[in-house]
Design an enzyme around this catalytic site. Structure first.
Site, short mmCIF file in Angstrom:
data_model
loop_
_atom_site.label_atom_id
_atom_site.label_comp_id
_atom_site.label_asym_id
_atom_site.label_seq_id
_atom_site.Cartn_x
_atom_site.Cartn_y
_atom_site.Cartn_z
N GLU A 54 14.76 31.21 7.60
CA GLU A 54 13.19 31.08 7.46
C GLU A 54 12.51 31.03 6.33
OE1 GLU A 54 11.26 30.77 10.43
OE2 GLU A 54 13.39 31.03 11.28
N HIS A 103 13.98 22.60 8.62
CA HIS A 103 15.43 23.58 9.38
C HIS A 103 16.12 22.35 9.00
CE1 HIS A 103 14.21 27.62 10.44
NE2 HIS A 103 13.00 27.31 10.89
N HIS A 152 7.79 22.48 8.57
CA HIS A 152 8.95 24.18 9.01
C HIS A 152 9.55 23.45 9.26
CE1 HIS A 152 9.80 28.32 9.12
NE2 HIS A 152 9.75 27.98 9.88
N GLU A 153 9.60 22.52 10.02
CA GLU A 153 10.34 22.42 11.58
C GLU A 153 11.71 21.22 10.96
OE1 GLU A 153 11.59 24.04 13.91
OE2 GLU A 153 9.99 25.31 13.50
ZN LIG Z 1 11.44 28.32 10.87
#
Ligand SMILES: [Zn+2]
Length: 257
Positions: A189, A138, A134-135
């Site tokens: 997100e 980003h 997830h990071e």
């Molecule tokens: Zn996030």
């Protein structure tokens, strides 16, 4: 008039700064170049690590460091397949010995995970892969640059305000630091969830762990929301959306396992 010049410059930057992201295809406000974002992130990263080092908070747990590196190395290979320019990033991951529930990846691939999130949520390898996936998503999706651009726009507003009020400008802090404390947008997100679970599946990590991870995270927010959630606001349907992605991710996972 100085203030007119600033307004004109800001407007010009805003008009020039709308770019289509090569991974997501979404139009983003980008006032900072990839090079600038990476340079200021590298600086912020060095500073964060040297401060942690001074306080004795850089984890010396060899087993945990090796575990985290093994997981992120597999994700980095897949990041290169998803976004080719990331192959030349100077990737790095640190384990910080603090009880906070947090993890991040700056533009250019500078990552950290805190022992608090690993210990308190009793994370499995698959769950660590989901957090870091997830990071990393980003970073691949240019969300750090987007946050820096928002920080710059905020600073621009402050500069303008200071000029109008005749105040000193030296109060303004570095953009990378401000950007790290700004929350991602809910759109960001959802994007990071979507690309993160795929990145992890391609690296051979169980997509079902993404659902478990966020269930644990939401259970942990009972005693005040974890720091992680202040910069990663939850889209209302996060767990359902991830659940809905699992069936299409399972074949990718099975194939790469
Ligand atoms: Zn996030």
């Amino acid at each position: 008039m100085k203030s007119t010049l600033v307004v004109t410059a800001l407007l010009a930057a805003t008009l020039a700064g709308c770019q289509e992201n090569p991974v997501s295809g979404r139009k983003q406000l980008v006032l900072v170049s990839e090079e600038q974002a990476q340079a200021s992130s590298a600086q912020a990263y060095t500073q964060t690590l040297s401060e942690a080092q001074k306080k004795g908070k850089l984890s010396t747990d060899a087993a945990l460091n090796a575990r985290v590196k093994r997981i992120t190395d597999r994700l980095i290979v897949q990041a290169g397949a998803m976004y080719a320019p990331s192959r030349s990033w100077k990737w790095s991951v640190a384990v910080i010995n603090e009880p906070t529930l947090n993890a991040w990846c700056m533009p250019g691939g500078k990552m950290a995970i805190y022992t608090g999130i690993v210990d308190k949520l009793k994370l499995s390898d698959d769950e660590i892969a989901q957090i870091m996936g997830h990071e990393i998503a980003h970073a691949l999706l240019g969300h750090g640059r987007e946050r820096m651009s928002r920080a710059m726009a905020m600073q621009g507003g402050m500069v303008l305000g200071s000029i109008v009020a005749g105040q000193d400008l030296s109060v303004l802090g570095p953009v990378a630091d401000i950007a790290l404390t700004l929350p991602n947008s809910r759109t960001g997100e959802s994007e990071a969830d979507r690309y993160g679970i795929e990145l992890a599946a391609r690296a051979g990590f169980d997509p079902r762990a993404a659902v478990r991870l966020w269930e644990k995270m939401s259970a942990a927010s009972g005693n005040g929301p974890p720091q992680f959630l202040s910069t990663h606001p939850s889209p209302d349907n996060r767990i359902q959306a991830l659940n809905a992605l699992v069936p299409q991710m399972m074949p990718i996972y099975e194939k790469s396992r």
